[in-house]
Design a protein around this motif. Sequence first.
Motif, PDB file in Angstrom:
ATOM      1  N   ALA A   1      10.988  31.908   6.656  1.00  0.00           N
ATOM      2  CA  ALA A   1      10.761  32.265   8.053  1.00  0.00           C
ATOM      3  C   ALA A   1       9.375  31.861   8.544  1.00  0.00           C
ATOM      4  CB  ALA A   1      10.962  33.762   8.252  1.00  0.00           C
ATOM      5  N   ARG A   2       8.344  32.146   7.739  1.00  0.00           N
ATOM      6  CA  ARG A   2       6.986  31.997   8.266  1.00  0.00           C
ATOM      7  C   ARG A   2       6.099  31.065   7.451  1.00  0.00           C
ATOM      8  NH1 ARG A   2       9.243  36.762   9.399  1.00  0.00           N
ATOM      9  NH2 ARG A   2       8.912  37.597  11.496  1.00  0.00           N
ATOM     10  N   ARG A   3       6.506  30.754   6.265  1.00  0.00           N
ATOM     11  CA  ARG A   3       5.818  29.758   5.432  1.00  0.00           C
ATOM     12  C   ARG A   3       4.334  30.018   5.224  1.00  0.00           C
ATOM     13  NH1 ARG A   3       7.723  25.598   2.856  1.00  0.00           N
ATOM     14  NH2 ARG A   3       9.960  25.344   3.106  1.00  0.00           N
ATOM     15  N   HIS A   4       4.005  31.259   4.991  1.00  0.00           N
ATOM     16  CA  HIS A   4       2.705  31.564   4.441  1.00  0.00           C
ATOM     17  C   HIS A   4       2.855  32.852   3.646  1.00  0.00           C
ATOM     18  CE1 HIS A   4       1.353  34.709   7.349  1.00  0.00           C
ATOM     19  NE2 HIS A   4       2.099  34.042   8.209  1.00  0.00           N
ATOM     20  N   SER A   5       1.758  33.408   3.203  1.00  0.00           N
ATOM     21  CA  SER A   5       1.869  34.545   2.295  1.00  0.00           C
ATOM     22  C   SER A   5       1.095  35.748   2.812  1.00  0.00           C
ATOM     23  CB  SER A   5       1.345  34.151   0.906  1.00  0.00           C
ATOM     24  OG  SER A   5      -0.056  34.011   0.931  1.00  0.00           O
ATOM     25  N   ILE A   6       1.292  36.855   2.136  1.00  0.00           N
ATOM     26  CA  ILE A   6       0.524  38.053   2.446  1.00  0.00           C
ATOM     27  C   ILE A   6       0.397  38.862   1.154  1.00  0.00           C
ATOM     28  CG2 ILE A   6       2.435  39.615   3.053  1.00  0.00           C
ATOM     29  CD1 ILE A   6       0.695  40.389   5.564  1.00  0.00           C
TER      30      ILE A   6
ATOM     31  N   ILE B   1       6.078  39.225   7.390  1.00  0.00           N
ATOM     32  CA  ILE B   1       4.678  39.133   6.972  1.00  0.00           C
ATOM     33  C   ILE B   1       3.709  38.986   8.151  1.00  0.00           C
ATOM     34  CG2 ILE B   1       5.276  38.244   4.691  1.00  0.00           C
ATOM     35  CD1 ILE B   1       4.332  35.490   5.632  1.00  0.00           C
ATOM     36  N   ASP B   2       4.219  39.119   9.375  1.00  0.00           N
ATOM     37  CA  ASP B   2       3.300  39.204  10.519  1.00  0.00           C
ATOM     38  C   ASP B   2       2.496  40.505  10.467  1.00  0.00           C
ATOM     39  OD1 ASP B   2       4.542  36.940  11.370  1.00  0.00           O
ATOM     40  OD2 ASP B   2       5.637  37.883  13.015  1.00  0.00           O
ATOM     41  N   HIS B   3       3.058  41.482   9.784  1.00  0.00           N
ATOM     42  CA  HIS B   3       2.468  42.823   9.775  1.00  0.00           C
ATOM     43  C   HIS B   3       2.289  43.296   8.334  1.00  0.00           C
ATOM     44  CE1 HIS B   3       3.485  43.293  14.092  1.00  0.00           C
ATOM     45  NE2 HIS B   3       4.532  42.558  13.770  1.00  0.00           N
ATOM     46  N   LEU B   4       1.489  44.356   8.181  1.00  0.00           N
ATOM     47  CA  LEU B   4       1.346  44.988   6.863  1.00  0.00           C
ATOM     48  C   LEU B   4       2.477  45.992   6.688  1.00  0.00           C
ATOM     49  CD1 LEU B   4      -2.520  45.654   6.737  1.00  0.00           C
ATOM     50  CD2 LEU B   4      -1.225  43.918   5.492  1.00  0.00           C
TER      51      LEU B   4
ATOM     52  N   THR C   1      12.256  29.441  10.031  1.00  0.00           N
ATOM     53  CA  THR C   1      13.271  30.052  10.900  1.00  0.00           C
ATOM     54  C   THR C   1      12.661  30.912  11.994  1.00  0.00           C
ATOM     55  OG1 THR C   1      13.470  31.895   9.354  1.00  0.00           O
ATOM     56  CG2 THR C   1      15.023  30.075   9.092  1.00  0.00           C
ATOM     57  N   GLU C   2      11.454  31.433  11.768  1.00  0.00           N
ATOM     58  CA  GLU C   2      10.875  32.339  12.757  1.00  0.00           C
ATOM     59  C   GLU C   2      10.450  31.556  14.004  1.00  0.00           C
ATOM     60  OE1 GLU C   2      11.033  35.464  12.501  1.00  0.00           O
ATOM     61  OE2 GLU C   2       9.960  36.001  14.325  1.00  0.00           O
TER      62      GLU C   2
ATOM     63  N   ARG D   1       4.583  23.920  13.071  1.00  0.00           N
ATOM     64  CA  ARG D   1       4.051  24.593  11.893  1.00  0.00           C
ATOM     65  C   ARG D   1       4.082  26.096  12.206  1.00  0.00           C
ATOM     66  NH1 ARG D   1       3.416  27.485   7.766  1.00  0.00           N
ATOM     67  NH2 ARG D   1       2.106  26.704   6.077  1.00  0.00           N
TER      68      ARG D   1
ATOM     69  N   TRP E   1       4.141  30.081  10.652  1.00  0.00           N
ATOM     70  CA  TRP E   1       4.181  30.969  11.788  1.00  0.00           C
ATOM     71  C   TRP E   1       2.837  31.641  11.847  1.00  0.00           C
ATOM     72  CZ3 TRP E   1       6.852  31.790  16.018  1.00  0.00           C
ATOM     73  CH2 TRP E   1       6.968  33.050  16.591  1.00  0.00           C
TER      74      TRP E   1
ATOM     75  N   ASP F   1       1.663  34.071  13.713  1.00  0.00           N
ATOM     76  CA  ASP F   1       1.669  35.340  14.452  1.00  0.00           C
ATOM     77  C   ASP F   1       1.029  36.452  13.615  1.00  0.00           C
ATOM     78  OD1 ASP F   1       2.190  36.870  16.638  1.00  0.00           O
ATOM     79  OD2 ASP F   1       4.257  37.308  16.072  1.00  0.00           O
TER      80      ASP F   1
ATOM     81  N   GLU G   1      -5.028  30.408   5.167  1.00  0.00           N
ATOM     82  CA  GLU G   1      -3.937  29.573   4.657  1.00  0.00           C
ATOM     83  C   GLU G   1      -3.530  28.500   5.660  1.00  0.00           C
ATOM     84  OE1 GLU G   1      -0.664  32.151   3.482  1.00  0.00           O
ATOM     85  OE2 GLU G   1      -1.401  32.083   1.419  1.00  0.00           O
TER      86      GLU G   1
END
Lengths: 357, 442
Positions: free
Chosen positions: A221-226, A252-255, B179-180, B302, B304, B306, B317
Amino acid sequence: MDENNIPGSTEPQAAAPTVATLPNVVKVQKAFSLPGIGFCLATAPDMSLIYTGLSDFSILRANLSAEKIEPSAVGANGHTSYVMGLVRCGETIVSGGYDCSLIWWQAESGEIIRRVADAHGKWIRMLAASPDQTRIASVADDMLTKLWDAATGECLATWGDYDLKTPQGFPSMLYAVAYSADGKWLATGDRTGRVLVRDATNGQLAATIETPVMYTWDPTARRHSIGGIRSLAFSNDSSQLAVGGMGKVGNIDHLEGVSRIEVFNWQTGTRRFEIEDSKHKGLVEALQFGPGDAYLVSAGGDNSGFVSVWNMADGKLLTQDKAPMHVHDFELSTDGRSVTAVGHQQGAVIDLFSVQS
Amino acid sequence: MFRIAKSGICIPAHHAVSRRGFLSDGTIRAAGAVTVAGCFASDMGQIHALRSEEVANELRKQDKRVILLWLAGGASQFETWDPKPGAKTGGPFRAIQTNATGVHISELLPELAQRMQHTAIIRSLNTKIADHGRGADLMETGRLKDPSILYPDLGAVVARELGRLESKVPDYVSLYTSTEGRRKGTSGFLGARYAPMFLSESMIPPNIARLETVSEIDHHDRAALRDALGRRFAASRRNHTVDSQNSAYQRVNGLMASAELFDITKEPAEVQARYGPTQFGHQCLIARRLIEAGVPFVKVARAWWDSHGQNFETHQELCADLDHSMSVLLDDLEQRGLLKNTLVITLGEFGRTPQINSSLGRDHFASAWSCSLSGLGIRGGVAYGKTDPEGHTVVEGEASAADLFATILSALKIDHKHEYTVGARPVPLADFGSKPIAEVLS
């Protein structure tokens, strides 16, 4: 994290509480405003005086015994970015931050004694002082752990052993460091959930512990990490290591992951407890064992904050409550009954009670 | 086909153009004429008649290209193009000097800082809309959504203005694999001819490979036979419809042949390595390959950005990904002589708040944010516009979405005031009242 209240310090340890006296109530005693985000905390031995490093680049001193707590600046012309690590060594406090520098301050006067401008190649995340207060360990996003002479500021050792990038090719981060209570061991934790425990004198690796649930990579969905390991604490007998962070995260937009703790008998690699808090979400930013290792206190948050107390006999929750703010660091009093915490725009003193029903 | 009368009642559109006349102008181009709630039709005949062929052809001969790096979810201006170190809102990162005198950007973009000679930053966007859907609508089309008309996005407009009818490669390719917030993009009233080839599940277009049951020889023989029959038929019945049909088949064959453009393993290993291991890097390499082959518009999303929680870690990142991939892309375009003909844009639906929330995040913010333009038509080394010391408001050079689109079109030497006529309605390429930012144009 400051390690003043562990064996080896000048403060006597409180006796281990009996089951009947384990804390079962958390109550905010007082709260006070901070002019920014308090990321780190160091305390005077009697806990009446605290120092905190902030997002406004300053270090503040606050007298908690005052009727009205009014933090004031320690010195001037210090850091040029967020202050992320703070330890007290005798009459000196040492700070580190996103400006990659370490600064030694005279605690009382605020005079800068020493500045190491490029202590690390990237952002410093945390400091830990040895129990005898002669050594300071620093960790930073250059993925290095450095050992410093607390008195002279000399860099005594530099240890790597972490990958610079995450498995997905992004910059990794080295968040947490803690000394064992006996001063022999140093634990560090990174973005991807890897804990290294090494001999604090020569850096030789003693254990590698993986906590992959602390790291969420979203491939779709967001292609990064947290996530990442945000807190570490050895037990008072140095045999256990508690690791704090956040469980797997959907959005992962939020905690929004559950706060998570894993407790290990680190020398055998055995995981004693895997604790996920169903009530409070967010990162476990700080951890500390209570007297006799009978319980573990954790604190952190997402958009709000929490303080929780866990029974180290069975890993079950003893008590918890909301904190007035997202907590970034705390110090547990020697008797294990008072938590002094700093965080988002606020600080607080939170009492732990045992109430008989 | 219908258009909307002032009464709001749907009426047939043949008062504007007859069905037969419409078809005779170009069936293929109009095949995707779009309806809004079944009540709107475009008039591609009129659209195509408005510009002289000479002007259009001259524009197309210049081989201008656009790569849009769409920072989906909204990147923080503080951690990219408009750092505010030391401000309460500034976050922990330093500003670093770029190779353009007096221009500083976030330390999270060190490679791009050394390539500012190609880039103009616009720091004064005030686009007002700070929710994802409507913000994306605005920043994709340069104007507010209008229920009575479906506007084309920037890619479709550029494809329409710069694409060649006889081209065998796609005019508009859009890659959005996360997908987001995934949005396909729209050609609006320009019709399906300018709709994006949209790649979401795979970086190689699906369903364009030759069937395994058809041999390469048979495939070519069939195409040759169809061409021969088509030419013979067209020789005696010359009209737009037949031409369009032949053109469509040529494009299909072209698309099938272009599958290799999406295959980065065709690049030397050294080039692949330079773009790095991330998917965004791979997609930037695909974008370069497409541009080089003549595709006029490529969008690489690219996602997301948000970062409601952990804004600084998220930008550590994602900025690293953007910084490296875009830097390599700019270098590669320049080394191949393509940058002088290619405009590279970084843009998203909005920026992020000055306030840092309890989760160390930044929320949506559209009142004072930034984008960048590099390459073709751009005066590099420029930071245009100014926000206040804490980044709450624009204090100098405020620019709207329409102004940005006028600027982009002007960089491409496309008249932003040029109007399409949709039904009886004039629709300028950039919205009414827009003004290009001359300071960032070369």
